[in-house]
Design a protein around this motif. Structure first.
Motif, PDB file in Angstrom:
ATOM      1  N   UNK A   1      13.489 -25.879  49.613  1.00 51.79           N
ATOM      2  CA  UNK A   1      13.207 -26.619  50.698  1.00 51.79           C
ATOM      3  C   UNK A   1      12.299 -25.222  51.610  1.00 51.79           C
ATOM      4  N   UNK A   2      13.682 -24.266  51.945  1.00 57.23           N
ATOM      5  CA  UNK A   2      13.382 -23.417  52.756  1.00 57.23           C
ATOM      6  C   UNK A   2      12.628 -22.388  52.713  1.00 57.23           C
ATOM      7  N   UNK A   3      12.311 -22.232  51.165  1.00 57.50           N
ATOM      8  CA  UNK A   3      11.373 -20.965  50.401  1.00 57.50           C
ATOM      9  C   UNK A   3      10.068 -21.843  51.161  1.00 57.50           C
ATOM     10  N   UNK A   4       9.662 -22.874  50.583  1.00 55.52           N
ATOM     11  CA  UNK A   4       8.287 -23.899  50.554  1.00 55.52           C
ATOM     12  C   UNK A   4       8.374 -24.483  52.131  1.00 55.52           C
TER      13      UNK A   4
ATOM     14  N   UNK B   1      12.882 -24.826  70.126  1.00 57.72           N
ATOM     15  CA  UNK B   1      13.551 -23.784  69.254  1.00 57.72           C
ATOM     16  C   UNK B   1      12.619 -23.002  68.412  1.00 57.72           C
ATOM     17  N   UNK B   2      12.914 -22.312  67.909  1.00 56.04           N
ATOM     18  CA  UNK B   2      12.322 -21.814  66.489  1.00 56.04           C
ATOM     19  C   UNK B   2      13.179 -21.362  65.590  1.00 56.04           C
ATOM     20  N   UNK B   3      13.614 -22.212  64.628  1.00 55.19           N
ATOM     21  CA  UNK B   3      14.296 -21.496  63.107  1.00 55.19           C
ATOM     22  C   UNK B   3      13.609 -22.274  62.159  1.00 55.19           C
ATOM     23  N   UNK B   4      14.994 -22.492  61.575  1.00 60.66           N
ATOM     24  CA  UNK B   4      14.048 -22.710  59.347  1.00 60.66           C
ATOM     25  C   UNK B   4      15.009 -23.447  58.977  1.00 60.66           C
ATOM     26  N   UNK B   5      16.342 -23.666  59.162  1.00 56.83           N
ATOM     27  CA  UNK B   5      17.681 -24.562  59.257  1.00 56.83           C
ATOM     28  C   UNK B   5      18.343 -25.050  60.839  1.00 56.83           C
TER      29      UNK B   5
ATOM     30  N   UNK C   1       9.552 -31.089  60.720  1.00 60.68           N
ATOM     31  CA  UNK C   1       9.556 -30.801  59.529  1.00 60.68           C
ATOM     32  C   UNK C   1      10.452 -29.165  59.283  1.00 60.68           C
ATOM     33  N   UNK C   2      11.397 -29.460  60.113  1.00 63.00           N
ATOM     34  CA  UNK C   2      12.235 -28.913  59.632  1.00 63.00           C
ATOM     35  C   UNK C   2      13.513 -29.309  58.385  1.00 63.00           C
ATOM     36  N   UNK C   3      14.561 -27.640  58.041  1.00 61.47           N
ATOM     37  CA  UNK C   3      15.374 -28.756  57.139  1.00 61.47           C
ATOM     38  C   UNK C   3      16.971 -28.687  58.157  1.00 61.47           C
ATOM     39  N   UNK C   4      17.761 -29.893  58.076  1.00 63.13           N
ATOM     40  CA  UNK C   4      19.047 -29.437  58.812  1.00 63.13           C
ATOM     41  C   UNK C   4      19.613 -30.004  57.502  1.00 63.13           C
ATOM     42  N   UNK C   5      21.245 -29.933  57.987  1.00 63.72           N
ATOM     43  CA  UNK C   5      22.490 -29.968  57.237  1.00 63.72           C
ATOM     44  C   UNK C   5      23.658 -30.212  58.008  1.00 63.72           C
ATOM     45  N   UNK C   6      23.758 -32.243  58.756  1.00 58.70           N
ATOM     46  CA  UNK C   6      24.895 -32.421  58.697  1.00 58.70           C
ATOM     47  C   UNK C   6      26.169 -31.854  57.916  1.00 58.70           C
TER      48      UNK C   6
END
Length: 408
Positions: free
Chosen positions: A201-204, A363-367, A388-393
C-alpha cells in the motif's frame, strides 16, 4: 495323686506349692480331646495363676506365645477423581460472570448447580492440571473448582439421569468434538503477510487501515447491547482511560462502522469471556459479517516488532505519530533513522476524533502510527478512508518502546 482339670481335658500331677506342674505320664490322658484354648481364655488362666491360684490346680504352664500376625497392609487410597463432587466442591463451580448474561445467541451455556453436583467419573485425564507449586490453598481450591466447572460439570449436563459415561474425560470429548469442528478453523494473516500488505500500500500510495480489537473495544460495543451497561462498568473500569468515558449509542455505532470498513482487523486469539467470548456476539449484534473481514491477530503490532518487520516498513517513509506517547516515540524513531514528519499529542477520547482527523490532514505523511486507545480504531479507519493514507493501530507498543521495556 493326680487331680483332674475338667475344663482343659487333661490330668496333671500334684505338686507342692511353688513347684512347676509336671505332665502326667504318657497314656494318662483322658479320652476327652484337648480343646485348644482361645487367646482370651489363656490370658485369663495366666492371670489367675499370677494371682496365686496354684493351690487347687497348681500353676498352669503358660501357653506358648504365638508369633505376632503381620500387620494388615492397607491398599493406598486412590486420589479422588476431579469429576466427583467430593473431589471438587460444587460450590465454586459457577461460570464467569459474563456467561450468565451473554446474548442468547452469543455465549456458552453456564454450568448450573445441577451440572456441578452431578459430575461423572472419567479417566485419569479427568484429573485437573496440577496447580503451580507453592500456591496458596485458597487459590488452589479455586483453580480446581474452575477446572471442574469448565470441563466435567459441563459434560455432566448432557448425561441423561441414572447414567454415567465411564472412562471418558472432558478432555477426550473436547478432542472428539474438535475433530468435528476442525473444518471451521479460520486462519489469521501472519505478521509477514500483513507487513507485505502495508509495504504494498505504501509503494502504491494506496490507503490501508490496520485496526485491532481488544477487551476495551469489545466491552465498549457490548455495553447495553449484549451485556448490561452496569456490568460493563464493573468489568472495565479502565474504559475512561482508554478513551471511552461512557459507552453511548453514537460511540458504538462509530466503532462498529470503523471495524466493518477497515482493511485489516486484528482479533483476539484468547477465548476468554471478554475477548472471543464477546467478539462474535457483538459482531452479530451489529450485523458485521466476520467471515468477510480480513483477519489477523489483535497483537499484530507486537508481532511486527518481534519479527523485526516494523523498522523496515518505516524506513524511507514519512511517519506521523499520534497519541499520548507521540513525543517519546517520535524521538525514538528519529534516533533509528526514521523520518518523523509530525507529532500529534494525546487524544481526548472518542469525541476528540474529529479534531484529530482535521489536524492530521494538515501533515504530510505516508503512514500514521496511532496509539490512542479505543479511538485509534476510528482514527485509523478515517485516516485511510478520508485522507487516503496508511494507518496502523500501534497500541501499547508505544508505551513499552518509550519506557524501554522493549527495544527497537
Amino acid at each position: 495323686m493326680v487331680t483332674g482339670t475338667p475344663e482343659a481335658g487333661i490330668r496333671r500331677a500334684a505338686v507342692k506349692p511353688g513347684h512347676r506342674t509336671a505332665r502326667a505320664p504318657a497314656g494318662a490322658r483322658t479320652a476327652v480331646p484337648r480343646k485348644p484354648a482361645g487367646r482370651k481364655a489363656a490370658a485369663r488362666r495366666r492371670s489367675a495363676g499370677r494371682r496365686g491360684h496354684t493351690a487347687a490346680h497348681g500353676r498352669r504352664r503358660a501357653a506358648p506365645r504365638r508369633a505376632p500376625r503381620p500387620a494388615a497392609r492397607r491398599e493406598p487410597v486412590p486420589a479422588p477423581q476431579a469429576s466427583t463432587p467430593k473431589a471438587v466442591p460444587a460450590r465454586g463451580a459457577g461460570t464467569a460472570p459474563l456467561r450468565a448474561t451473554h446474548h442468547p445467541h452469543g455465549g456458552v451455556a453456564p454450568a448450573g448447580q445441577a451440572g456441578a453436583a452431578a459430575g461423572s467419573a472419567g479417566s485419569a485425564k479427568a484429573l485437573p492440571p496440577a496447580e503451580p507449586a507453592g500456591t496458596p490453598g485458597g487459590y488452589a481450591e479455586g483453580y480446581r473448582d474452575g477446572v471442574f466447572a469448565g470441563g466435567e460439570a459441563l459434560v455432566a449436563q448432557h448425561i441423561p439421569p441414572d447414567h454415567i459415561l465411564p472412562a471418558v474425560a472432558a478432555a477426550d470429548l473436547i478432542a472428539a468434538g474438535f475433530r468435528q469442528y476442525a473444518p471451521s478453523l479460520t486462519r489469521l494473516a501472519s505478521p509477514h503477510e500483513v507487513a507485505d500488505q502495508i509495504r504494498g500500500a505504501l509503494d502504491a500510495q494506496r490507503p490501508l487501515s490496520v485496526v485491532r480489537l481488544g477487551d476495551g473495544e469489545l466491552l465498549t460495543l457490548a455495553a447495553d447491547t449484549v451485556l448490561p451497561g452496569e456490568q460493563v462498568q464493573e468489568l472495565a473500569p479502565f474504559l475512561p482511560y482508554a478513551g471511552v468515558p461512557r459507552s453511548v449509542p453514537e460511540i458504538r455505532a462509530a466503532l462498529a462502522e470503523a471495524i466493518q470498513g477497515a482493511d485489516w482487523v486484528g482479533v483476539p486469539i484468547s477465548r476468554a469471556p471478554t475477548f472471543q467470548g464477546l467478539l462474535f456476539p457483538v459482531m452479530r449484534h451489529f450485523g458485521i459479517d466476520w467471515s468477510r473481514l480480513k483477519l489477523t491477530s489483535s497483537t499484530i503490532n507486537y508481532s511486527l516488532h518481534q519479527t523485526g518487520l516494523l523498522l523496515p516498513i518505516l524506513q524511507g517513509r514519512r511517519v506521523l505519530v499520534i497519541g499520548s506517547q507521540a513525543s517519546g516515540l517520535g524521538a525514538l524513531l528519529l534516533s533509528h533513522g526514521i523520518h518523523v514528519t509530525g507529532i500529534i499529542g494525546s487524544v481526548a477520547g472518542v469525541m476528540d476524533v474529529p479534531r484529530v482527523v482535521q489536524e492530521t490532514a494538515a501533515h504530510s505523511f505516508d503512514i500514521a502510527l496511532v496509539a490512542a486507545g479505543v479511538p485509534a480504531v476510528i482514527l485509523c479507519r478515517r485516516i485511510a478512508g478520508e485522507l487516503g493514507r496508511v494507518a496502523l493501530d500501534f497500541g501499547h507498543l508505544a508505551d513499552k518502546l518509550v519506557t524501554g521495556e522493549l527495544h527497537l
